[in-house]
Design a protein around this motif. Sequence first.
Motif, PDB file in Angstrom:
ATOM      1  N   MET A  96      -8.069   4.000  -5.468  1.00 27.76           N
ATOM      2  CA  MET A  96      -6.702   4.523  -5.319  1.00 27.76           C
ATOM      3  C   MET A  96      -6.659   6.033  -5.556  1.00 27.76           C
ATOM      4  SD  MET A  96      -4.125   2.409  -4.559  1.00 27.76           S
ATOM      5  CE  MET A  96      -2.771   3.298  -5.290  1.00 27.76           C
ATOM      6  N   THR A  97      -7.339   6.506  -6.595  1.00 29.51           N
ATOM      7  CA  THR A  97      -7.329   7.950  -6.857  1.00 29.51           C
ATOM      8  C   THR A  97      -7.999   8.700  -5.711  1.00 29.51           C
ATOM      9  OG1 THR A  97      -9.335   7.785  -8.203  1.00 29.51           O
ATOM     10  CG2 THR A  97      -7.238   7.779  -9.374  1.00 29.51           C
TER      11      THR A  97
ATOM     12  N   MET B  71      -5.019  10.880 -11.228  1.00 29.35           N
ATOM     13  CA  MET B  71      -5.884  10.622 -12.373  1.00 29.35           C
ATOM     14  C   MET B  71      -5.867   9.115 -12.609  1.00 29.35           C
ATOM     15  SD  MET B  71      -5.463  11.889 -16.325  1.00 29.35           S
ATOM     16  CE  MET B  71      -5.712  13.595 -15.943  1.00 29.35           C
ATOM     17  N   ALA B  72      -7.011   8.560 -12.941  1.00 30.24           N
ATOM     18  CA  ALA B  72      -7.105   7.139 -13.255  1.00 30.24           C
ATOM     19  C   ALA B  72      -6.812   6.924 -14.731  1.00 30.24           C
ATOM     20  CB  ALA B  72      -8.494   6.610 -12.916  1.00 30.24           C
ATOM     21  N   SER B  73      -6.184   5.803 -15.056  1.00 30.36           N
ATOM     22  CA  SER B  73      -5.885   5.520 -16.461  1.00 30.36           C
ATOM     23  C   SER B  73      -7.158   5.364 -17.272  1.00 30.36           C
ATOM     24  CB  SER B  73      -5.016   4.274 -16.595  1.00 30.36           C
ATOM     25  OG  SER B  73      -5.756   3.111 -16.302  1.00 30.36           O
TER      26      SER B  73
ATOM     27  N   VAL C 202      -2.749   3.158 -12.563  1.00 31.86           N
ATOM     28  CA  VAL C 202      -3.031   2.154 -13.587  1.00 31.86           C
ATOM     29  C   VAL C 202      -3.288   0.821 -12.883  1.00 31.86           C
ATOM     30  CG1 VAL C 202      -2.182   0.978 -15.638  1.00 31.86           C
ATOM     31  CG2 VAL C 202      -1.470   3.337 -15.177  1.00 31.86           C
ATOM     32  N   GLY C 203      -4.506   0.348 -12.950  1.00 35.89           N
ATOM     33  CA  GLY C 203      -4.852  -0.946 -12.375  1.00 35.89           C
ATOM     34  C   GLY C 203      -4.537  -2.037 -13.381  1.00 35.89           C
TER      35      GLY C 203
ATOM     36  N   LEU D 109      -3.857   1.979   3.334  1.00 41.29           N
ATOM     37  CA  LEU D 109      -3.068   2.724   2.351  1.00 41.29           C
ATOM     38  C   LEU D 109      -2.738   4.152   2.775  1.00 41.29           C
ATOM     39  CD1 LEU D 109      -1.600   2.386  -0.307  1.00 41.29           C
ATOM     40  CD2 LEU D 109      -3.659   3.170  -1.469  1.00 41.29           C
ATOM     41  N   PRO D 110      -3.645   4.921   3.383  1.00 43.37           N
ATOM     42  CA  PRO D 110      -3.264   6.282   3.799  1.00 43.37           C
ATOM     43  C   PRO D 110      -2.063   6.305   4.751  1.00 43.37           C
ATOM     44  CG  PRO D 110      -5.631   6.079   3.843  1.00 43.37           C
ATOM     45  CD  PRO D 110      -5.074   4.698   3.587  1.00 43.37           C
TER      46      PRO D 110
END
Length: 178
Positions: free
Chosen positions: A47-48, A59-61, A31-32, A169-170
């Motif tokens: 991000m996803t 899953m993206a919001s 959720v952004g 991030l990874p």
Amino acid sequence: MKKILFLALVSIQFTGFSQIESLDLKNVLVVGQLDKPEDRFTVEVNMTEILAEQGIKTMASLNVLKQGAEMITIASDSVAAVLKAKGIDTYVLVSVRGYDTRFKPSKNHNDLKTELTTGHLFPLYRDETVSVTLEFNFYRNGQFVAYDILKLPGTSSRDEVIKKLHKKLPKRINKLWK
């Protein structure tokens, strides 16, 4: 006396990190929390993508909410049931904490409904900044479970923010989130 103080500080530090070490991400809704729709889309999609590359079902919001729907809808029982049926058990809320400053981790954490109604005024990138700090709040069953911040230094454009996110991030996911 110094040894006791040192041991106390070390144990407190490990206690603070123990929340995030036990995160064990497997299924995540991203959720952004950004005001601009294009920033929200960019953060959620990237991000996803990054989480999926690390073997985490995501899953993206944006795939859950209708365009223009209130963010609080994500915390409703009906949406939670649909997400649970799809295997999503953790929500990660991503927002910009700020720019050009070192931020300490927040000590105040709200439940999911309260956090979703909180306004976030910072865009993903702002001119004349050299770093962006992102904030990640993790929730399970509507309750806060972990918190993390990620500083992305040396950013001179919106594209560089995303490029740095893909680079840093990874490593963070493998070190702390898995």
